[in-house]
Design a protein around this motif. Structure first.
Motif, PDB file in Angstrom:
ATOM      1  N   ARG A 192       0.825  -1.213   0.000  1.00 50.24           N
ATOM      2  CA  ARG A 192       0.000   0.000   0.000  1.00 50.24           C
ATOM      3  C   ARG A 192       0.855   1.258   0.000  1.00 50.24           C
ATOM      4  N   LEU A 193       1.950   1.244   0.762  1.00 45.55           N
ATOM      5  CA  LEU A 193       2.751   2.458   0.948  1.00 45.55           C
ATOM      6  C   LEU A 193       3.861   2.619  -0.093  1.00 45.55           C
ATOM      7  N   ALA A 194       4.392   1.518  -0.581  1.00 47.72           N
ATOM      8  CA  ALA A 194       5.535   1.601  -1.507  1.00 47.72           C
ATOM      9  C   ALA A 194       5.492   0.456  -2.501  1.00 47.72           C
ATOM     10  N   PRO A 195       4.547   0.482  -3.435  1.00 48.01           N
ATOM     11  CA  PRO A 195       4.430  -0.628  -4.394  1.00 48.01           C
ATOM     12  C   PRO A 195       5.700  -0.858  -5.205  1.00 48.01           C
ATOM     13  N   HIS A 196       6.541   0.179  -5.320  1.00 43.49           N
ATOM     14  CA  HIS A 196       7.773   0.013  -6.092  1.00 43.49           C
ATOM     15  C   HIS A 196       8.777  -0.901  -5.380  1.00 43.49           C
ATOM     16  N   LEU A 197       8.552  -1.170  -4.085  1.00 42.17           N
ATOM     17  CA  LEU A 197       9.426  -2.071  -3.338  1.00 42.17           C
ATOM     18  C   LEU A 197       8.923  -3.513  -3.352  1.00 42.17           C
ATOM     19  N   CYS A 198       7.828  -3.758  -4.079  1.00 45.54           N
ATOM     20  CA  CYS A 198       7.190  -5.073  -4.057  1.00 45.54           C
ATOM     21  C   CYS A 198       7.396  -5.815  -5.381  1.00 45.54           C
ATOM     22  N   PRO A 199       7.754  -7.072  -5.326  1.00 45.94           N
ATOM     23  CA  PRO A 199       7.897  -7.854  -6.563  1.00 45.94           C
ATOM     24  C   PRO A 199       6.523  -8.158  -7.150  1.00 45.94           C
ATOM     25  N   PRO A 200       6.437  -8.430  -8.453  1.00 45.88           N
ATOM     26  CA  PRO A 200       5.146  -8.759  -9.090  1.00 45.88           C
ATOM     27  C   PRO A 200       4.442  -9.950  -8.440  1.00 45.88           C
ATOM     28  N   SER A 201       5.214 -10.860  -7.872  1.00 47.18           N
ATOM     29  CA  SER A 201       4.615 -12.053  -7.280  1.00 47.18           C
ATOM     30  C   SER A 201       3.689 -11.706  -6.119  1.00 47.18           C
ATOM     31  N   TRP A 202       3.954 -10.606  -5.406  1.00 49.43           N
ATOM     32  CA  TRP A 202       3.095 -10.209  -4.288  1.00 49.43           C
ATOM     33  C   TRP A 202       1.697  -9.855  -4.790  1.00 49.43           C
ATOM     34  N   GLU A 203       1.641  -9.203  -5.924  1.00 47.95           N
ATOM     35  CA  GLU A 203       0.350  -8.822  -6.484  1.00 47.95           C
ATOM     36  C   GLU A 203      -0.413 -10.061  -6.951  1.00 47.95           C
ATOM     37  N   LYS A 204       0.326 -11.038  -7.477  1.00 43.60           N
ATOM     38  CA  LYS A 204      -0.315 -12.255  -7.982  1.00 43.60           C
ATOM     39  C   LYS A 204      -0.967 -13.066  -6.868  1.00 43.60           C
ATOM     40  N   VAL A 205      -0.277 -13.185  -5.731  1.00 40.59           N
ATOM     41  CA  VAL A 205      -0.832 -14.008  -4.647  1.00 40.59           C
ATOM     42  C   VAL A 205      -1.874 -13.253  -3.838  1.00 40.59           C
ATOM     43  N   GLY A 206      -1.905 -11.928  -3.988  1.00 48.82           N
ATOM     44  CA  GLY A 206      -2.943 -11.124  -3.349  1.00 48.82           C
ATOM     45  C   GLY A 206      -3.008 -11.310  -1.852  1.00 48.82           C
ATOM     46  N   CYS A 207      -4.148 -11.789  -1.353  1.00 50.29           N
ATOM     47  CA  CYS A 207      -4.372 -11.917   0.089  1.00 50.29           C
ATOM     48  C   CYS A 207      -3.806 -13.209   0.664  1.00 50.29           C
ATOM     49  N   GLN A 208      -3.110 -13.983  -0.138  1.00 56.21           N
ATOM     50  CA  GLN A 208      -2.482 -15.193   0.384  1.00 56.21           C
ATOM     51  C   GLN A 208      -1.144 -14.844   1.028  1.00 56.21           C
ATOM     52  N   ALA A 209      -0.670 -15.707   1.904  1.00 54.32           N
ATOM     53  CA  ALA A 209       0.640 -15.540   2.546  1.00 54.32           C
ATOM     54  C   ALA A 209       0.800 -14.149   3.156  1.00 54.32           C
ATOM     55  N   THR A 210      -0.215 -13.723   3.886  1.00 55.91           N
ATOM     56  CA  THR A 210      -0.175 -12.367   4.459  1.00 55.91           C
ATOM     57  C   THR A 210       0.757 -12.252   5.647  1.00 55.91           C
ATOM     58  N   ASP A 211       1.217 -13.360   6.196  1.00 55.58           N
ATOM     59  CA  ASP A 211       2.115 -13.276   7.345  1.00 55.58           C
ATOM     60  C   ASP A 211       3.549 -12.939   6.959  1.00 55.58           C
ATOM     61  N   VAL A 212       3.916 -13.113   5.699  1.00 61.62           N
ATOM     62  CA  VAL A 212       5.295 -12.827   5.326  1.00 61.62           C
ATOM     63  C   VAL A 212       5.569 -11.335   5.474  1.00 61.62           C
ATOM     64  N   TRP A 213       6.797 -11.028   5.846  1.00 63.77           N
ATOM     65  CA  TRP A 213       7.195  -9.661   6.144  1.00 63.77           C
ATOM     66  C   TRP A 213       6.254  -9.063   7.211  1.00 63.77           C
ATOM     67  N   GLY A 214       5.890  -9.897   8.164  1.00 57.19           N
ATOM     68  CA  GLY A 214       4.960  -9.453   9.195  1.00 57.19           C
ATOM     69  C   GLY A 214       5.631  -9.274  10.538  1.00 57.19           C
TER      70      GLY A 214
END
Length: 329
Positions: A217-239
């Protein structure tokens, strides 16, 4: 009453630590890892040897046999491959039970193990040796561990029924309970990988109790495309760990924020080795042998000490009851 035990697949000895707290005496331990056995011998008792459970060993006679065979072939976090060669190692436990003369055997694993073909084979082998077999699924947080970690225990007994341990009546311990305690200055276990580059930028953006969704939400440029693909899955990573709740299951990779909710509640880093050990119930005077990642494996592979103590205390109670029955006969 002296009850001696041996520990197969002992790792660094967290299961054994619970057994010792319950009143049992360590007589023998074996593991393939030299570092894990060095840790065992330093913190439990100098009875550990490096080796395979499939090799011939000069085994002592014991009352109890503990075993935590590899779980990767059964875990929902793995491939659950029925052909994983490590799955067959569990079938060595009945052989060891016969060789040691153990009257009680406790086999720890992940819950799906109880629904596998190998578990059914294990039960048949135990019953052929005259054991009665029961199985429990227990949540570590119900027994005083500051961590959510559900485990199965297969109990093979020749001394009669062994009661499933009753959950603690106290409120569940939280991650904050143990992480907030001061750590001794200079503790060599209070170390973690220093985040750099994109990893450091991501961590700095994650608020208390937050996770990768905040970075998206805050810095999409720091996120790999794979994060967008999995969406709401694996939400605990980087938690970040929620200090008001028990921590999530501690894996061997707990010093890698991409593997789960392993970031410190407020500091911009992952857990230290000492903090991970605390979440497993390991006393601060324990020192583990090895480089950081092998040490993290020793910690993450262990049974939470509080859970191990609860299970072994039920076994001890059964031995006492059996002794009373013999005296009364």
């Amino acid at each position: 009453m002296r009850i001696d035990f041996a520990d197969m697949f002992s790792g660094a000895g967290l299961f054994s630590a619970g057994a010792v707290r319950s009143g049992m005496t360590p007589a023998f331990a074996i593991d393939l890892s030299k570092d894990a056995i060095a840790s065992y011998n330093a913190n439990i008792a100098p009875v550990g040897v490096v080796g395979s459970v499939l090799d011939g060993c000069d085994l002592p006679k014991v009352d109890v046999l503990l075993a935590g065979p590899p779980c990767q072939g059964f875990s929902t976090l793995g491939r659950q491959d029925p052909l994983d060669v490590r799955n067959t190692l569990a079938l060595a436990v009945p052989t060891w039970a016969a060789m040691t003369g153990a009257n009680v055997v406790v086999v720890e694993n992940v819950p799906p193990f109880l629904r596998s073909a190998k578990w059914r084979e294990l039960v048949v082998a135990f019953e052929a040796l005259g054991f009665d077999v029961n199985a429990w699924e227990l949540e570590a947080a119900d027994y005083g561990a500051p961590q959510l970690r559900r485990r199965s225990f297969t109990i093979a007994s020749k001394i009669g029924a062994i009661a499933e341990p009753a959950p603690s009546k106290r409120e569940r311990r939280t991650a904050g309970d143990v992480l907030a305690r001061p750590i001794r200055t200079g503790d060599p276990m209070h170390v973690w990988p220093t985040p750099v580059g994109i990893a450091a930028q991501r961590i700095a953006l994650i608020p208390p109790k937050g996770d990768k969704r905040d970075v998206m939400r805050l810095a999409p440029h720091l996120c790999p495309p794979s994060w967008e693909k999995v969406g709401c899955q694996a939400t605990d990573v980087w938690g970040r760990i929620d200090p008001s709740q028990p921590a999530n299951t501690l894996r061997c990779t707990f010093q890698n924020p991409s593997k789960g909710r392993y970031l410190h509640p407020t500091e911009d880093r992952c857990l230290s080795l000492r903090e991970g050990a605390r979440l497993q119930g390991v006393p601060d005077d324990w020192q583990f042998v090895g480089k950081p990642y092998p040490v993290a494996r020793q910690i993450g592979n262990g049974v939470p000490v509080a859970l191990a103590e609860a299970v072994c205390s039920s076994v001890m109670a059964a031995f006492r009851a059996a002794a009373v029955e013999r005296l009364a006969a």
